[in-house]
Scaffold this motif. Structure first.
Motif, PDB file in Angstrom:
ATOM      1  N   ALA A 170     -39.305  17.690  61.013  1.00 32.03           N
ATOM      2  CA  ALA A 170     -39.848  17.960  62.331  1.00 32.03           C
ATOM      3  C   ALA A 170     -41.338  18.278  62.233  1.00 32.03           C
ATOM      4  N   ARG A 171     -42.012  18.304  63.363  1.00 36.61           N
ATOM      5  CA  ARG A 171     -43.447  18.589  63.377  1.00 36.61           C
ATOM      6  C   ARG A 171     -43.746  20.050  63.096  1.00 36.61           C
ATOM      7  N   SER A 217     -35.754  22.422  70.217  1.00 37.74           N
ATOM      8  CA  SER A 217     -35.675  21.013  70.584  1.00 37.74           C
ATOM      9  C   SER A 217     -35.621  20.130  69.340  1.00 37.74           C
ATOM     10  N   SER A 218     -36.479  20.421  68.349  1.00 37.64           N
ATOM     11  CA  SER A 218     -36.566  19.597  67.147  1.00 37.64           C
ATOM     12  C   SER A 218     -35.345  19.722  66.248  1.00 37.64           C
ATOM     13  N   CYS A 219     -34.809  20.938  66.144  1.00 37.31           N
ATOM     14  CA  CYS A 219     -33.747  21.198  65.154  1.00 37.31           C
ATOM     15  C   CYS A 219     -32.341  21.185  65.730  1.00 37.31           C
ATOM     16  N   HIS A 269     -32.746  17.278  69.356  1.00 37.53           N
ATOM     17  CA  HIS A 269     -33.059  15.944  68.844  1.00 37.53           C
ATOM     18  C   HIS A 269     -32.012  15.428  67.861  1.00 37.53           C
TER      19      HIS A 269
END
Length: 240
Positions: free
Chosen positions: A135-136, A188-190, A193
Motif C-alpha cells: 500500500a502507499r 481503505s488500503s488494508c 481494497h
C-alpha cells in the motif's frame, strides 16, 4: 469465525473476483507458453506485464489509462500483478527456474479449476497477506479480520459508504479532511481494497457537495462464498 464455502468450478459468482481472474489468466498463460520470462530481479518481463495490463480487466486500471501515461510498464508499476506473483510463488503454484516462472504440478491442475483455485488463493490473499507491504502507507489499521468481516457483513448488507463503515469501527470524528485521514487511508488500503480485489466487495464513487463519496456494497460472491457469525443478523434483501 470466517469460513469460505466450497464453490464449484462453474459457479457464476466467481466471475466477480479480479484476483481470481488474474490468477487464472497468469497460470493459463504460463501453461500455454511453457513459462513466463523473468528479469534479473525475478520480476515478470515487460512483455508479460503488458499482456497482463491488457487482459486482466482490473478495476480502475484500464489498459488505455495505464498506457496513456507510460508506454513501458514494469511489474512493480502494476501492483495487482506484483502481489499476484508473490502469492503464486508463496502458495507453490509456480516457481522460479532458470530465469523463468514455471507452473508446479499443483499450479497446472488449478489453472483449469476456478473453484478450487479460489479456495486456495483468496483466503490466503485476504487473511494472511500483509496488505500494508504494497500500500502507499505503511500504517496498519487496528483490528483483525474476524471483526472487520463480521461487522462489514451487517453494515454493508444493503450498501453503505466508506466513511460510515470506518465510523462503525473507529468513531465518527475521522474524515478525509481532518487529522483522521491517515487512519481512513490505512483502513481503505488494508481492508477495503483487498476485499475489492478478492471480488467480495465493490465500491462506486460519486461527487456530493464537492466531495467524493465512496459507496461500498457486498457482491454476490460475498454472499455465496462466505459463512460468518453475523449471518443470522442479516435482514433479507428486498426483491423489486
Amino acid at each position: 469465525m470466517i469460513e469460505f464455502r466450497t464453490l464449484s468450478d462453474s459457479h457464476p459468482d466467481l466471475a466477480h473476483s479480479p484476483m481470481l481472474r488474474a490468477a487464472l489468466l497468469t497460470l493459463q498463460y504460463a501453461q500455454e507458453h511453457g513459462a513466463i520470462g523473468l528479469t534479473k530481479t525475478k520480476a515478470f518481463k515487460r512483455v508479460f506485464v503488458h499482456w497482463a495490463v491488457e487482459h486482466f480487466d482490473w478495476p480502475d486500471s484500464s489498459a488505455e489509462e495505464m498506457f496513456r501515461y507510460n508506454k513501458v510498464i514494469n511489474e512493480y508499476e502494476f501492483p495487482p500483478l506484483e502481489v499476484l506473483h508473490y502469492v503464486l510463488i508463496t502458495l507453490r503454484l509456480g516457481r522460479h527456474f532458470k530465469g523463468a516462472f514455471k507452473l508446479t504440478k499443483r499450479g497446472a491442475d488449478l489453472a483449469q479449476a476456478p473453484g478450487k483455485l479460489f479456495a486456495e488463493l483468496i483466503p490466503f490473499f485476504v487473511l494472511k497477506l500483509d496488505h500494508a507491504s504494497y500500500a502507499r502507507f505503511e500504517e496498519r489499521p487496528f483490528g483483525k479480520w474476524d471483526v472487520w468481516m463480521n461487522v462489514i457483513n451487517v453494515e454493508a448488507n444493503l450498501g453503505t459508504t466508506e466513511r460510515e463503515l470506518f465510523a462503525a469501527f473507529y468513531g465518527q470524528e475521522h474524515d478525509w479532511d481532518n487529522a483522521g485521514w491517515r487512519e481512513m487511508a490505512a483502513f481503505s488500503s488494508c481492508v477495503l481494497h483487498p476485499l475489492e480485489w478478492a471480488g467480495l466487495l465493490v465500491q462506486t464513487r460519486e461527487e456530493r457537495n464537492g466531495k467524493h463519496v465512496h459507496h461500498v456494497f457486498k457482491t454476490p460472491l460475498w454472499r455465496s462464498a462466505l459463512k460468518l457469525d453475523t449471518d443470522e443478523m442479516l435482514q433479507p434483501m428486498k426483491v423489486q
